[in-house]
Design an enzyme around this catalytic site. Sequence first.
Site, PDB file in Angstrom:
ATOM      1  N   HIS A   9      -4.251 -24.068 -29.882  1.00 52.80           N
ATOM      2  CA  HIS A   9      -2.966 -24.038 -30.232  1.00 52.80           C
ATOM      3  C   HIS A   9      -2.025 -23.928 -28.979  1.00 52.80           C
ATOM      4  O   HIS A   9      -1.113 -23.250 -28.792  1.00 52.80           O
ATOM      5  CB  HIS A   9      -2.660 -22.954 -31.203  1.00 52.80           C
ATOM      6  CG  HIS A   9      -2.995 -23.019 -32.551  1.00 52.80           C
ATOM      7  ND1 HIS A   9      -2.471 -23.474 -33.566  1.00 52.80           N
ATOM      8  CD2 HIS A   9      -4.314 -22.671 -33.005  1.00 52.80           C
ATOM      9  CE1 HIS A   9      -3.042 -23.523 -34.721  1.00 52.80           C
ATOM     10  NE2 HIS A   9      -4.276 -22.817 -34.377  1.00 52.80           N
ATOM     11  N   HIS A  32      -0.756 -12.248 -33.970  1.00 53.16           N
ATOM     12  CA  HIS A  32      -1.911 -11.378 -34.237  1.00 53.16           C
ATOM     13  C   HIS A  32      -2.185 -11.062 -35.775  1.00 53.16           C
ATOM     14  O   HIS A  32      -1.383 -10.406 -36.349  1.00 53.16           O
ATOM     15  CB  HIS A  32      -2.360 -10.193 -33.541  1.00 53.16           C
ATOM     16  CG  HIS A  32      -3.352  -9.337 -34.081  1.00 53.16           C
ATOM     17  ND1 HIS A  32      -4.647  -9.729 -34.245  1.00 53.16           N
ATOM     18  CD2 HIS A  32      -3.928  -7.835 -33.689  1.00 53.16           C
ATOM     19  CE1 HIS A  32      -5.393  -8.697 -34.446  1.00 53.16           C
ATOM     20  NE2 HIS A  32      -5.002  -7.715 -34.097  1.00 53.16           N
ATOM     21  N   TYR A  53      -7.590 -12.340 -31.724  1.00 54.22           N
ATOM     22  CA  TYR A  53      -6.535 -12.556 -31.086  1.00 54.22           C
ATOM     23  C   TYR A  53      -6.078 -11.611 -30.036  1.00 54.22           C
ATOM     24  O   TYR A  53      -5.746 -12.014 -28.977  1.00 54.22           O
ATOM     25  CB  TYR A  53      -5.412 -12.516 -32.228  1.00 54.22           C
ATOM     26  CG  TYR A  53      -5.280 -13.933 -33.228  1.00 54.22           C
ATOM     27  CD1 TYR A  53      -4.609 -14.726 -32.721  1.00 54.22           C
ATOM     28  CD2 TYR A  53      -6.365 -13.761 -34.241  1.00 54.22           C
ATOM     29  CE1 TYR A  53      -4.666 -15.787 -33.732  1.00 54.22           C
ATOM     30  CE2 TYR A  53      -6.367 -15.077 -34.718  1.00 54.22           C
ATOM     31  CZ  TYR A  53      -5.625 -15.917 -34.791  1.00 54.22           C
ATOM     32  OH  TYR A  53      -5.497 -17.168 -35.504  1.00 54.22           O
ATOM     33  N   ASN A  92      -1.026 -21.935 -40.869  1.00 59.87           N
ATOM     34  CA  ASN A  92      -1.129 -23.439 -40.554  1.00 59.87           C
ATOM     35  C   ASN A  92      -0.599 -24.206 -41.334  1.00 59.87           C
ATOM     36  O   ASN A  92      -0.026 -23.601 -42.635  1.00 59.87           O
ATOM     37  CB  ASN A  92      -2.527 -24.026 -40.410  1.00 59.87           C
ATOM     38  CG  ASN A  92      -3.465 -23.472 -39.124  1.00 59.87           C
ATOM     39  OD1 ASN A  92      -2.893 -23.368 -38.362  1.00 59.87           O
ATOM     40  ND2 ASN A  92      -4.643 -23.692 -39.307  1.00 59.87           N
TER      41      ASN A  92
HETATM   42  C1  HEM Z   1      -7.189 -19.909 -41.378  1.00 60.60           C
HETATM   43  C2  HEM Z   1      -7.580 -19.781 -40.190  1.00 60.60           C
HETATM   44  C3  HEM Z   1      -6.776 -19.945 -38.895  1.00 60.60           C
HETATM   45  C4  HEM Z   1      -5.338 -19.918 -38.856  1.00 60.60           C
HETATM   46  C5  HEM Z   1      -4.525 -20.431 -39.928  1.00 60.60           C
HETATM   47  C6  HEM Z   1      -5.061 -19.880 -37.457  1.00 60.60           C
HETATM   48  C7  HEM Z   1      -3.851 -20.212 -36.996  1.00 60.60           C
HETATM   49  C8  HEM Z   1      -3.434 -19.963 -35.730  1.00 60.60           C
HETATM   50  C9  HEM Z   1      -2.227 -20.391 -34.994  1.00 60.60           C
HETATM   51  C10 HEM Z   1      -0.910 -20.637 -35.679  1.00 60.60           C
HETATM   52  C11 HEM Z   1      -2.313 -20.193 -33.765  1.00 60.60           C
HETATM   53  C12 HEM Z   1      -1.355 -20.289 -32.716  1.00 60.60           C
HETATM   54  C13 HEM Z   1      -0.546 -19.139 -32.404  1.00 60.60           C
HETATM   55  C14 HEM Z   1       0.596 -19.255 -31.549  1.00 60.60           C
HETATM   56  O1  HEM Z   1       1.507 -19.978 -31.754  1.00 60.60           O
HETATM   57  O2  HEM Z   1       0.693 -18.495 -30.718  1.00 60.60           O
HETATM   58  C15 HEM Z   1      -3.656 -19.655 -33.181  1.00 60.60           C
HETATM   59  C16 HEM Z   1      -4.331 -19.261 -32.005  1.00 60.60           C
HETATM   60  C17 HEM Z   1      -5.540 -18.736 -31.885  1.00 60.60           C
HETATM   61  N1  HEM Z   1      -6.406 -18.645 -32.801  1.00 60.60           N
HETATM   62 FE1  HEM Z   1      -6.350 -18.982 -34.996  1.00 60.60          FE
HETATM   63  N2  HEM Z   1      -6.402 -19.678 -36.761  1.00 60.60           N
HETATM   64  C18 HEM Z   1      -7.569 -19.735 -37.572  1.00 60.60           C
HETATM   65  C19 HEM Z   1      -8.494 -19.251 -37.284  1.00 60.60           C
HETATM   66  C20 HEM Z   1      -8.995 -18.557 -36.160  1.00 60.60           C
HETATM   67  C21 HEM Z   1     -10.256 -17.981 -36.125  1.00 60.60           C
HETATM   68  C22 HEM Z   1     -11.310 -18.076 -37.181  1.00 60.60           C
HETATM   69  C23 HEM Z   1     -10.186 -17.629 -34.731  1.00 60.60           C
HETATM   70  C24 HEM Z   1     -11.308 -16.850 -33.981  1.00 60.60           C
HETATM   71  C25 HEM Z   1     -12.268 -16.217 -34.735  1.00 60.60           C
HETATM   72  C26 HEM Z   1      -9.106 -18.012 -34.226  1.00 60.60           C
HETATM   73  C27 HEM Z   1      -8.635 -17.681 -32.864  1.00 60.60           C
HETATM   74  C28 HEM Z   1      -7.599 -18.072 -32.292  1.00 60.60           C
HETATM   75  C29 HEM Z   1      -7.193 -17.910 -30.858  1.00 60.60           C
HETATM   76  C30 HEM Z   1      -8.130 -17.146 -30.089  1.00 60.60           C
HETATM   77  C31 HEM Z   1      -5.884 -18.171 -30.859  1.00 60.60           C
HETATM   78  C32 HEM Z   1      -5.056 -18.328 -29.386  1.00 60.60           C
HETATM   79  C33 HEM Z   1      -4.231 -16.988 -29.481  1.00 60.60           C
HETATM   80  C34 HEM Z   1      -3.631 -16.543 -28.179  1.00 60.60           C
HETATM   81  O3  HEM Z   1      -3.747 -17.256 -27.049  1.00 60.60           O
HETATM   82  O4  HEM Z   1      -2.577 -16.078 -28.390  1.00 60.60           O
HETATM   83  N3  HEM Z   1      -8.267 -18.361 -35.158  1.00 60.60           N
HETATM   84  N4  HEM Z   1      -4.512 -19.609 -34.491  1.00 60.60           N
END
Ligand code: HEM
Length: 754
Positions: free
Chosen positions: A131, A395, A418, A203
């Site tokens: 993202h 988060h 997060y 999402n």
């Molecule tokens: C339903 C499943 C998921 C959805 C809807 C989702 C949604 C999102 C969204 C919208 C962001 C962007 C946030 C922003 O705008 O700053 C994000 C970032 C991120 N997501 Fe997910 N995610 C999902 C699953 C996962 C999973 C399973 C992991 C790890 C185990 C993960 C790890 C991360 C990480 C590391 C970031 C970057 C956060 C940052 O650097 O601030 N996500 N996710």
Amino acid sequence: MDARNPAKVVKDAVESAAEKVTDALTPDVPGKPGSAPPTVAEPTTPQDPLPPKPEQGSPQTRTPTGARTGAPASANGQQGAYLTTAQGARLRDTDHSLKAGPRGPTLLQDHHLREKITHFDHERIPERVVHARGAGAHGVFTAYGAAEAVTRAGFLRKGRTTEVFVRFSTVLGSRGSADTVRDTRGFATKFYTDEGTFDLVGNNMPVFFIQDAIKFPDIIHAGKPHPDREIPQAQSAHDTFWDFVSLHTEAQHHTMWNMSDRGIPRSYRTMEGFGVHTFRLVNEAGETVLAKFHWKPKLGVHSLVWEEAQMLAGIDPDFHRRDLYDAIEAGAFPEWELGLQVFPDTPEETFAGIDLLDPTKIVPEELAPVQLVGSLTLNRTPTNFFAETEQVAFHVGHLPPGIDVTNDPLLQGRLFSYVDTQLTRLGGPNFAQIPINRPHAAVNDMLRDGFHQHAVHAGVAPYRPNSLDGGNPFPAGDAENAFLDVPVRVAEAPKIRANPVSFDDHFSQARLFWLSMSPVEREHIIRAYTFELGKCFHQEIKERQLQCLATIDPVLCARVATGLGLPTPEPTVPLADVTPSAVLSQVGRQWPADGRTVGIVVDPEVDLDTVRDVRRAVFAADMVPLLIAPHGGLIGDLPAQRSFATGRSVELDALLVATAPAPAPDALPARDARAGAAPATRPVDPRVLLMVEECWRHAKAVGAWGSGVAVLEQVGVAGTPGVVTGDSGEEVFTGVHRLMADHRVWERFPATVG
Ligand code: HEM
């Protein structure tokens, strides 16, 4: 020859040109860069920093521990009229380093040089691991009260308003990648509630690729560019992605959503949002329900067509962020309603046979209607992209009392991930104190020190129990509205690495989605699979994915196989018997066209009075008119926003042709290859003909009046569906406006799959 300094000659010329600038040239469409028009000559009279643009907002001025400061938003920004060091000492020169004489060398003593360069050297921080590409906006959430019975969360009480910050994003691309790539979109909302911040990190698709967070690095490694050549950027049309999803079949449902029109949204404003996981809500009486969160856009759900998405990636890679910011600047504030699907909290955690802990499954709205509980309006753009959109840290564990997590194994892993990633991305543990992340609730957390500590904590006893700080801080109970970890009973079970058996169904809902699509949407899905798999190098991977499609639907599989030039495999298991869900289709309803862009082709011969009336009518309909002319500057007294050289059809939602412009002087194939799009003998500028042809091809409404009708006749589209002609410009626009409610002229896309 002028013996003066050449730079001075240019400066004088520029200053005299400044006199000639007229207000008429200042466009009245969104997109102006600053809050005041610039002067042609460099300003020399000291003045305080200009205010932000009227549509811009910035984080509330709160202390790092959540207290209101009462300071204006400008207190967060630069102060005073004079250039200073980071310590506030005024500087007289920032253009020349301190040297031993005009020819150097530069002196190590130059603290200003070193401060300036050192800070610059450290301007970049790591982009998000996923993202990375996104755009954010401020807004307000207003609760209807409909959720009061199921949750004690205060921000959902009737009439309560809460400030929010929303960040939309793509998943796979790097920070500089294009907005319109085929991908899932992030839809993350930070509610600054007075009971603590709530982040709904969702999402634009209601399901996910994987059922267990431990596989997140796998799916992301597969989707990101190949590690050897680092290509392709921001797309799934490559071997590693299809290798993974064809082997790891629980990804097939989400992949189907990505291959559908949902993967290429027209705008962030026309996307649904989903919390994906099932959450647990707790009400005042301590009763619980399970619930899924939905965002419903007021403008409906709409998409680009694939060719538009591809062209935009080159012509306007910032298409979605520009659209978001322009809409807010124009006052067409994007709006969504928050909805809940509510299920009884039973020990099985299933509803209608669907496992609510499986994030690869939806619960069709026909089985559990979405109940609307509040509305979201985005009404301010950020003042500073980095400070707000880049530094915001979402988060899934940011939860207020009344909302709790479930044991969905994907959600459980996210609860760890997060904060862990933000420690690196934001350079230490104190990122909650960055202005955009500051809570609007009192913070008393016993977390201390660390890099970039902004709070000045008082007292000597950041531990509990203590007597030295009078026992502060005290634990809260129900009466003080403490967060409740719902004491859910955990079934007795062995400790194992395994999924529930119900997680084994990987295909039935992919089929449900396919069967819920209209014929034209199915054609788009066939096209998307054929394109993406066609980009894979290895035939084995294509064959394996075709085998998955055979298990989803034989028609889909056969059409994609034909496109790939491969035999159609037989299904290895019987096709699932499913009931389609009509609400999944984007076609067949009508929606407001607010905030859309209408191009108007003009030239110096055009009837300006009519153009002026049509422009006014477009503005009155809450849309943006873009005048497209043979050259920039003014056409009569109206500013041209695009020339035939700079404009392109894909920026537009509809096109009006008010004239038949002769080829402009720059309609030379050598200068602009698009000028070779039609024989030079034609009396109309070939770029206008191309624009009409593309709009028609992308099933957009087209209108013309006066001599403009002849342009449509030349292209051969006059009299076809979705083409409005007439004598009155305003009536033609009214007809086009009516067509725009359908989003596209769908008749122009005859489908072969029923
Ligand atoms: C339903 C499943 C998921 C959805 C809807 C989702 C949604 C999102 C969204 C919208 C962001 C962007 C946030 C922003 O705008 O700053 C994000 C970032 C991120 N997501 Fe997910 N995610 C999902 C699953 C996962 C999973 C399973 C992991 C790890 C185990 C993960 C790890 C991360 C990480 C590391 C970031 C970057 C956060 C940052 O650097 O601030 N996500 N996710």
